[in-house]
Design an enzyme around this catalytic site. Structure first.
Site, PDB file in Angstrom:
ATOM      1  N   GLY A 359       0.495  -1.469   0.257  1.00 24.19           N
ATOM      2  CA  GLY A 359       0.314   0.309   0.036  1.00 24.19           C
ATOM      3  C   GLY A 359       0.664   1.390   0.027  1.00 24.19           C
ATOM      4  O   GLY A 359       2.418   0.870   0.212  1.00 24.19           O
ATOM      5  N   CYS A 360       0.423   2.393   0.306  1.00 24.60           N
ATOM      6  CA  CYS A 360       1.073   3.876  -0.246  1.00 24.60           C
ATOM      7  C   CYS A 360       2.422   4.103   1.354  1.00 24.60           C
ATOM      8  O   CYS A 360       2.780   4.656   0.936  1.00 24.60           O
ATOM      9  CB  CYS A 360      -0.155   5.094  -0.223  1.00 24.60           C
ATOM     10  SG  CYS A 360      -1.113   5.071   1.383  1.00 24.60           S
ATOM     11  N   THR A 361       1.854   3.721   2.433  1.00 25.64           N
ATOM     12  CA  THR A 361       2.247   2.946   3.595  1.00 25.64           C
ATOM     13  C   THR A 361       3.341   2.201   3.577  1.00 25.64           C
ATOM     14  O   THR A 361       4.463   1.953   4.688  1.00 25.64           O
ATOM     15  CB  THR A 361       2.331   3.720   4.843  1.00 25.64           C
ATOM     16  OG1 THR A 361       0.529   2.357   5.312  1.00 25.64           O
ATOM     17  CG2 THR A 361       0.869   5.070   4.970  1.00 25.64           C
TER      18      THR A 361
END
Length: 391
Positions: A359-361
């Site tokens: 994911g984005c993190t």
């Protein structure tokens, strides 16, 4: 051939002819899609960046994917991030666009992106390998793959014998040994020399600032941090103004040319990311990728990676049977990349179907929405997460 197909072909011919008369340039335009939703600076930040790229390259056609907006650029309507990504993938798979630029996109494990920055020391460009996604759940193996992904990207944009430097992070020496063995097996790697007095291909902070190598090899999370610093150090951090974004997702067998932007990216970076995508299309990145993976296989990449894994003395949970597959729409973040696959198996052991992703993190575990709370409770109890974190 049906009458409908003939009309379609004739339509394309006349459109190309009209473009040729208007621009004086022959041949089909390179079509790059860009999604509109997701920017922290609003939709028109993306639109203006796209229009800027269009103005810089008349052989390019920028296509927007998202809500209707006031612009001369072509738009494919989509009113949610999920719908715009679905449309983006559809257009790529149909060949309607040759590459796409987007934000907040989850690549499968094995795929990661090659960022491109302009360094402050000498104003020189440098590729950072890699910046989002995960090449492997084993960190050192991932960094070896990152080097190969960087070479693929560099060659595609015209750097035929790129120099490689390895950032001085945990595992750098193992990565150096692996890459030098790959080189001795016949896969040519041009190692950079640090500007510091003791030299060598292990790079320091000084080398980051001066862009000593063409490609700086790092783990993905460190690379992501570097991208943010290089892109926004002149603006205070909330607006990425310099560079070309986080780059294309590269991985063996991966067939979609998708480039990533940060949600903090400003108009200049958006425009550059589109132009970066155009270079990758012109350089035929899929063909370059296929050739490079064939070459590293001949140089015994898999054998070298197996030896690297032997150095990791991490206890694994026992093998468990995978539950029946189900739709996984909920994501759980906050899991260490080295424990990602074990976290998935822990949920399997408890009867919950799960998949790993990025994911984005960072790493995520995907589960059914109705089982998300139960999965979080299990992963918390087993020490895989301390709290739920999102993007």
């Amino acid at each position: 051939m049906s009458e409908e197909n003939i009309k379609c072909i004739l339509g394309k011919v006349f459109n190309n002819l009209a473009d040729t008369i208007e621009t004086g340039e022959f041949g089909e335009k390179i079509k790059i899609g860009i999604t509109l939703l997701g920017s922290e600076h609003g939709i028109y930040n993306i639109v203006k960046g796209a229009e800027m790229a269009q103005q810089k390259d008349s052989s390019l056609e920028v296509i927007l994917i998202g809500p209707e907006v006031e612009t001369d650029l072509k738009i494919y309507p989509a009113d949610t991030q999920e719908k715009q990504h679905k449309k983006m993938e559809e257009l790529l798979d149909m060949g309607e666009i040759q590459a796409a630029v987007t934000m907040h996109y989850n690549f499968p494990i094995g795929v990661s992106t090659i960022g491109r920055v302009v360094t402050p020391g000498k104003g020189k460009e440098m590729l950072i390998a890699t910046t989002t996604g995960t090449s492997s759940v084993n960190r050192t193996e991932g960094m070896v793959k990152n080097a190969i992904y960087g070479i693929i990207t560099a060659k595609t944009i015209g750097i035929q014998n790129p120099t490689i430097g390895i950032l001085n992070v945990d595992g750098a020496r193992q990565v150096e040994r692996a890459l030098k063995e790959l080189n001795s097996n016949g896969y040519n790697i041009n190692f950079a020399e640090s500007i510091r007095k003791d030299g060598g291909c292990i790079m320091r902070g000084n080398d980051l600032l001066t862009a000593t190598p063409d490609i700086m090899v790092s783990d993905s999370l460190t690379g992501n941090l570097l991208m943010k610093v290089f892109s926004s150090y002149t603006t205070g951090g909330d607006y990425e103004a310099i560079g070309y974004g986080y780059g294309p997702g590269i991985g063996e067998g991966y067939q979609r040319n998708i480039l990533i932007l940060s949600r903090a990216s400003g108009e200049p970076v958006i425009a550059n990311a589109i132009l970066y995508a155009t270079q990758l299309v012109r350089g035929k990145i899929m063909e370059v990728s296929k050739k490079e993976f064939e070459r590293v296989k001949k140089a015994n990449l898999q054998g070298i990676l197996r030896e690297l894994k032997k150095d990791v003395k991490k206890e694994k949970i026992e093998e468990v049977k995978m539950p029946s597959k189900e739709v996984v729409a909920a994501s759980i973040a906050g899991i260490d990349i080295l424990e990602l696959e074990d976290a998935v198996k822990m949920l399997w052991k408890n009867g919950i179907y799960a998949e790993s992703g990025m994911g984005c993190t960072g790493p995520i575990v995907m589960v059914s929405e109705r089982k998300q709370d139960q999965a979080i409770k299990i992963l918390s109890q087993e020490g895989y997460i301390t709290q739920r974190s999102g993007c």
